[in-house]
Design an enzyme around this catalytic site. Structure first.
Site, PDB file in Angstrom:
ATOM      1  N   SER A 125       0.812  -1.217   0.000  1.00 33.03           N
ATOM      2  CA  SER A 125       0.000   0.000   0.000  1.00 33.03           C
ATOM      3  C   SER A 125       0.844   1.264   0.000  1.00 33.03           C
ATOM      4  O   SER A 125       0.315   2.353  -0.207  1.00 33.03           O
ATOM      5  CB  SER A 125      -0.918   0.020   1.232  1.00 33.03           C
ATOM      6  OG  SER A 125      -0.152  -0.009   2.420  1.00 33.03           O
ATOM      7  N   HIS A 146      -2.618  -3.252  -6.070  1.00 31.64           N
ATOM      8  CA  HIS A 146      -3.048  -2.865  -4.725  1.00 31.64           C
ATOM      9  C   HIS A 146      -4.559  -2.978  -4.576  1.00 31.64           C
ATOM     10  O   HIS A 146      -5.319  -2.177  -5.103  1.00 31.64           O
ATOM     11  CB  HIS A 146      -2.599  -1.423  -4.428  1.00 31.64           C
ATOM     12  CG  HIS A 146      -2.959  -0.954  -3.055  1.00 31.64           C
ATOM     13  ND1 HIS A 146      -3.222   0.358  -2.760  1.00 31.64           N
ATOM     14  CD2 HIS A 146      -3.114  -1.633  -1.884  1.00 31.64           C
ATOM     15  CE1 HIS A 146      -3.515   0.466  -1.483  1.00 31.64           C
ATOM     16  NE2 HIS A 146      -3.454  -0.724  -0.934  1.00 31.64           N
ATOM     17  N   GLU A 158      -5.558  -0.613  -7.632  1.00 33.48           N
ATOM     18  CA  GLU A 158      -4.556   0.259  -8.245  1.00 33.48           C
ATOM     19  C   GLU A 158      -3.509  -0.616  -8.942  1.00 33.48           C
ATOM     20  O   GLU A 158      -2.906  -1.485  -8.307  1.00 33.48           O
ATOM     21  CB  GLU A 158      -3.870   1.130  -7.189  1.00 33.48           C
ATOM     22  CG  GLU A 158      -4.781   2.179  -6.569  1.00 33.48           C
ATOM     23  CD  GLU A 158      -4.094   2.973  -5.466  1.00 33.48           C
ATOM     24  OE1 GLU A 158      -4.322   4.198  -5.391  1.00 33.48           O
ATOM     25  OE2 GLU A 158      -3.326   2.374  -4.672  1.00 33.48           O
ATOM     26  N   ASN A 196      -3.771   6.557  -0.995  1.00 31.82           N
ATOM     27  CA  ASN A 196      -3.119   6.893   0.273  1.00 31.82           C
ATOM     28  C   ASN A 196      -2.422   8.247   0.231  1.00 31.82           C
ATOM     29  O   ASN A 196      -2.120   8.818   1.276  1.00 31.82           O
ATOM     30  CB  ASN A 196      -2.128   5.804   0.673  1.00 31.82           C
ATOM     31  CG  ASN A 196      -2.821   4.629   1.336  1.00 31.82           C
ATOM     32  OD1 ASN A 196      -3.816   4.801   2.026  1.00 31.82           O
ATOM     33  ND2 ASN A 196      -2.321   3.431   1.111  1.00 31.82           N
TER      34      ASN A 196
END
Length: 509
Positions: A125, A146, A158, A196
């Protein structure tokens, strides 16, 4: 060229039998692949398979899977105890501990036993795909894939390319994720990837508002939910994620960007982590989760008198919705024209939508003492709460008049101390700014940024589409005012937003 998804005849290796690894294995098995699950912990792979089979039975009970399909998918799950057992796989996905050295060692071991055509994928991540791949003889074969937790339910994946990643392999995994029923987006390997990275301001601005005494956690969370349309406010979301996890991600992104002030961690959250108040898992975070704890309630203003003289100005989203809600409540008002961008005037009190300045600053600049600012709403027609802040120059009746106005329009009203940009406006502006920077730096395109934030963290609207709706000029104005007020590089405006303004276009134009 359109690349095809991996055939279901391709066997998949999943390394890591925790929640994420098991979730990925469940997805791949349900899609028709034979899946070999490997975990260093004795019995963990077998237990993961038993848990996945139980999930299949639940899906059958809910009518979301046939008994025949569930049985077939369950039969495709195989435990593995040695890396050599993955030698015949065409794709290996690792979902192990977030440690660069451990991941590098794992992929080097895989490279020694797997065929050269096998694709390697990491579910990291936050760790650089380029860094993980650097130890491989053929770094082109490693792609970031991800998934988001819980993987079987979350649509987003992702697909992340490092510096050496093969474009063809990234496209193959994109097509494969799509075939597995997911919504993939491409991203470049930069700190935090899309979600993130872009999500940082949601937590950071909430923590800043708390630090500045804008309101308590329950009130700020209620504003973000009931006005901003977010599923959860920042404090309840951080409590759910766990402050140790959330703080670690923030620190990781901040350090990776060489201590960029945009990602500066919060001392408040550091204190929470040091105190062991990690959120729901320790029953103590911003909220108390003990069985007998009294729920924290937002500050909602008591009933105030209805103003008698109401004039609504212009046809902005806020003004139009207010007019409709007052009309529906049979409240008499008149339409007016103004030389500025005021929304409404009630019994001499002038109300503006926040533009990033404090109400006190705006009152001084406009020469209007009885001045109130309102925060933005995702949908003014459907919102149940509105936040206001009052200029320090205002008399004691100003706040009550504003409260009375919004209450007769059907809103719960929460007052904030006079902070710049308020809550929803400054948070959304910063989310849009970060998404714009990601696009400007080639991490992803605008559509992918918005898709990632809607599906990865359940935002009610993609931040770039939301910025276009608010008005890119307004977002730019809010950011500049925040920058002026705080004097921090944190609020610098993304070059993409500036370029859109110079060109006279929207982000999506």
């Amino acid at each position: 060229m359109n690349f095809q998804a991996l055939s279901t005849s391709t066997s998949i290796g999943v390394i890591g039998a925790g929640a994420m690894g098991a979730g990925i294995a469940q997805i791949a098995a349900a899609a028709g692949h034979t899946v070999h699950i490997l975990d260093a912990r004795e019995g963990a792979a077998a237990q993961a398979i038993a848990n996945i089979q139980a999930q299949f039975l639940k899906l059958v009970a809910k009518g979301k899977m046939t008994a025949e399909d569930a049985n077939a998918a369950a039969q495709r799950l195989m435990p593995a105890s040695l890396i050599s057992e993955l030698s015949s796989t065409g794709l290996v996905i690792e979902a192990i501990v977030e440690n660069l050295d451990v991941k590098r060692e794992l992929f080097s071991s895989l490279e020694a036993v797997c065929d050269a055509s096998c694709i390697f994928a990491t579910n990291t991540s936050s760790i650089s795909i380029t860094s993980i791949a650097a130890s491989l003889k053929n770094p082109a074969r490693l792609v970031g894939m991800h998934f988001f937790n819980p993987a079987p339910l979350m649509a987003l994946v992702e697909i992340i390319s490092g510096l050496a990643t093969s474009k063809e392999l990234a496209e193959t995994l994109y097509a494969t994720a799509k075939a597995w029923g997911k919504t993939p987006v491409y991203a470049k390997s930069t700190p935090g990837f899309i979600v993130n990275r872009v999500a940082r301001p949601f937590y950071a601005e909430g923590l800043r508002l708390l630090n500045e005494g804008a309101a308590d956690c329950a009130t700020l969370d209620a504003i973000m939910r009931e006005s901003g349309g977010f599923k959860m406010g920042p404090f309840e979301l951080m409590d759910m994620i766990g402050h140790d996890v959330n703080f670690a991600v923030t620190q990781s992104v901040w350090r990776a960007f060489y201590n960029d002030q945009r990602f500066l961690p919060s001392l408040i959250q550091q204190e929470m982590v040091e105190a062991g108040h990690l959120g729901k898992k320790t029953k103590r975070g911003f909220y108390n989760y003990d069985d007998h704890a009294t729920p924290s309630m937002p500050n909602t203003e008591g009933l105030a008198k209805r103003p008698l003289d109401i004039t609504i100005f212009g046809n902005s989203r806020a003004a139009s919705a207010l007019a409709h809600r007052l009309h529906s409540a049979s409240i008499v008002f008149v339409q007016g024209e103004a030389s500025d961008d005021r929304i409404v005037q009630a019994d001499g009190v002038v109300i503006y939508e926040t533009d990033g300045r404090t109400a006190t600053h705006r009152a001084q600049a406009n020469g209007i003492h009885q001045l109130v600012l309102s925060d933005i709403a995702l949908d003014y027609e459907k919102a149940t709460r509105i936040a206001i802040t009052v200029a320090h120059q205002a008399n004691s009746q100003t706040k009550q008049i504003a409260i009375g106005l919004f209450q007769v329009a059907g809103y719960h009203v929460s007052s904030l101390n006079d902070v710049a940009g308020m809550a929803v406006m400054r948070t959304v502006s910063m989310l849009a700014n970060e998404a714009a920077d990601a696009v400007n730096q080639g991490v992803c395109d605008a559509a992918s940024a918005d898709t990632a934030m809607r599906l990865g963290v359940n935002y009610p609207r993609g931040p770039l589409a939301w910025a276009d709706e608010i008005g890119i000029l307004k977002v730019n104005q809010v950011l500049k005012h925040l920058n002026d007020f705080y004097g921090e590089d944190r609020y610098r405006v993304s070059p993409l937003i500036q370029q859109c303004i110079f060109a006279g276009t929207t982000i999506y134009a």
